[in-house]
Scaffold this active site. Structure first.
Site, short mmCIF file in Angstrom:
data_model
loop_
_atom_site.label_atom_id
_atom_site.label_comp_id
_atom_site.label_asym_id
_atom_site.label_seq_id
_atom_site.Cartn_x
_atom_site.Cartn_y
_atom_site.Cartn_z
N THR A 26 56.73 99.75 25.94
CA THR A 26 57.54 99.44 27.12
C THR A 26 57.87 97.95 27.14
O THR A 26 56.97 97.12 27.03
CB THR A 26 56.78 99.88 28.39
N GLN A 98 61.22 108.67 23.24
CA GLN A 98 60.11 109.23 24.01
C GLN A 98 60.58 109.62 25.42
O GLN A 98 61.07 108.77 26.17
CB GLN A 98 58.96 108.22 24.10
N HIS A 179 56.28 112.61 26.19
CA HIS A 179 55.19 111.72 26.63
C HIS A 179 54.26 112.50 27.56
O HIS A 179 54.56 112.68 28.73
CB HIS A 179 55.78 110.51 27.35
N ASN A 182 48.70 108.98 28.86
CA ASN A 182 48.61 107.75 29.66
C ASN A 182 48.78 107.92 31.17
O ASN A 182 49.25 107.00 31.86
CB ASN A 182 49.61 106.71 29.14
N TYR A 184 50.75 109.79 33.05
CA TYR A 184 52.04 110.07 33.68
C TYR A 184 52.13 111.55 34.04
O TYR A 184 51.12 112.26 33.97
CB TYR A 184 53.18 109.57 32.78
N ASN A 239 46.10 104.42 34.11
CA ASN A 239 46.72 104.95 35.32
C ASN A 239 45.79 105.86 36.11
O ASN A 239 46.22 106.87 36.69
CB ASN A 239 48.06 105.63 35.01
N GLY A 329 51.35 99.63 17.46
CA GLY A 329 52.07 99.17 18.63
C GLY A 329 52.29 97.68 18.62
O GLY A 329 53.27 97.18 18.05
C1 8OZ Z 1 52.86 99.61 29.54
C2 8OZ Z 1 53.54 99.26 30.67
C3 8OZ Z 1 54.29 100.19 31.33
C4 8OZ Z 1 54.35 101.49 30.86
C5 8OZ Z 1 52.54 103.90 28.65
C6 8OZ Z 1 54.87 103.89 29.16
O1 8OZ Z 1 51.42 103.41 28.83
C7 8OZ Z 1 53.74 103.22 29.18
C8 8OZ Z 1 53.66 101.84 29.70
C9 8OZ Z 1 52.91 100.88 29.05
O2 8OZ Z 1 52.67 104.98 28.05
#
Ligand code: 8OZ
Length: 378
Positions: A26, A98, A179, A182, A184, A239, A329
């Site tokens: 990102t 993604q 995706h 992480n 989401y 998260n 990454g």
């Molecule tokens: C870092 C900052 C914001 C989003 C992820 C899409 O962790 C992200 C993300 C990473 O998968």
């Protein structure tokens, strides 16, 4: 003969020139969710990767959770991505996008009509998102309290994935990555800490995985399984996500994925961007058993591993057959020619963390290539 990172790889018919993958990163440089000409430059510079996975890219306005991340749901964004795929292909690279829906990891000011973000359950994440104010100042702010999705809304979101996948192929991507990692939306359905539903999408592991499988089915029907990969992070706490039984959960997920001849499975080992041996639940996660469960169930997708790999660890994973592909990454941020540097054992540049999220070409397209000298100057 030993397989190396520099050997080519047939990814469901897509010919990769090496096994080094640029992981999704990102970068928050797409105002109004539109990739800019500089985005094309950035990816073109990194086209020597065997495969580029783009930064997480939002499938709908509702799926948006951070300032200036790109989307796939407006014509301008699609035009921006078309320029990216054109230039990466012109340089001989391969690129997949993604597909992302953030679920609760958003702020109401980023949502249509300033509505609360959506999630499996109305549980606020102890997490932050990134906003940019009218003066261009960026800041990290707590994510908003989400509202729980009605089951009747899920087909619409699944359709957004389907539409985004179709659009991705139309603008020239070689495929897509779902995706599901992480913390989401898809991961929020999977894990017990964020999914307290009592309908068919919550409760036991079968129910919590139902949304993921519905997304995979829709996307593979639309563009074909050979163009579909998926990213999973079995134990990441990113998260504010937790599950007490990740091994059982992700073995169920991985077995279910064998219903489709996917191109690759992309596993983040440990805490994303952090310690590789992070644990959730009572026992360390067993990645080899996860892979074996997939193969035993007939799964044939390429196995891609990620998280803080250095060259030695990556080489070992490829040589021992633990992985088919390794995603790097942060090294790709500061080393556009990472493949060549690894091949020649040249020094790697350290990325500047202050320019990771947001800003301009600085820390984005201005990292130099290494000057390789293959002959003795006289
Ligand atoms: C870092 C900052 C914001 C989003 C992820 C899409 O962790 C992200 C993300 C990473 O998968």
């Amino acid at each position: 003969m030993t397989t190396t990172l520099f050997d080519s790889f047939d990814l469901s018919g897509l010919q990769l020139t090496n096994r080094i993958v640029m992981a999704p990163l990102t970068r928050n440089r797409s105002p109004s969710a539109v990739p800019q000409p500089i985005t094309a430059t950035y990816y073109a510079q990194r086209a020597s990767a065997g495969l580029i996975i783009t930064e997480a890219t939002v499938i709908s306005a509702q799926g948006q959770g951070y300032a200036n991340v790109p989307g796939l749901y407006t014509q301008q964004a699609l035009d921006g991505w078309r320029a990216v795929t054109n230039v990466v292909h012109a340089k001989g690279g391969k690129i997949v996008v993604q597909l992302w829906h953030v679920g609760r990891i958003s702020h109401y000011t980023l949502q249509p009509d300033n509505q609360p973000p959506v999630a499996p359950s109305a549980i606020q994440a102890q997490s932050k998102t990134y906003l940019i104010d009218a003066d261009g100042q960026g800041s990290f702010v707590p994510t908003s309290l989400p509202r729980a999705l009605a089951a009747s809304e899920l087909p619409g979101i699944i359709d957004d994935y389907r539409r985004a996948a179709r659009a991705a192929i139309e603008v020239g991507f070689d495929g897509i990555e779902i995706h599901a990692a992480n913390g989401y939306l898809i991961d929020q359905f999977l894990r017990l800490s964020s999914n307290h539903r009592s309908d068919d999408y919550g409760g036991n592991i079968e129910n919590r995985a139902r949304f993921l499988f519905a997304v995979v089915k829709a996307v593979t029907e639309e563009i074909g399984a050979a163009r579909t990969g998926i990213r999973l992070s079995p134990v990441t706490p990113t998260n504010d996500i937790f599950d007490p039984e990740p091994q059982l959960l992700f073995e169920h997920v991985i077995r279910g994925l064998t219903s489709h001849a996917l191109s690759y499975i992309h596993i983040i080992e440990g805490a994303t961007g952090g310690t590789r041996n992070h644990q959730q639940g009572n026992t360390p996660f067993d990645y080899a058993t996860l892979k074996q469960a997939y193969r035993d169930a007939g799964g044939k997708a390429a196995w891609m591993l990620n998280n803080s790999y250095d060259f030695a660890l990556a080489r070992q994973a490829i040589e021992t057959g633990q992985a088919d592909l390794i995603a790097f990454g942060r090294p790709f941020i500061s080393n556009p020619d990472l493949v060549e540097r690894l091949r020649k054992d040249s020094p790697l540049a350290t990325p500047d963390t202050s320019t990771f999220y947001g800003g301009d070409e600085h820390g984005y397209t201005d990292y130099p290539f290494f000057r390789h000298v293959d002959y003795q100057e006289s």
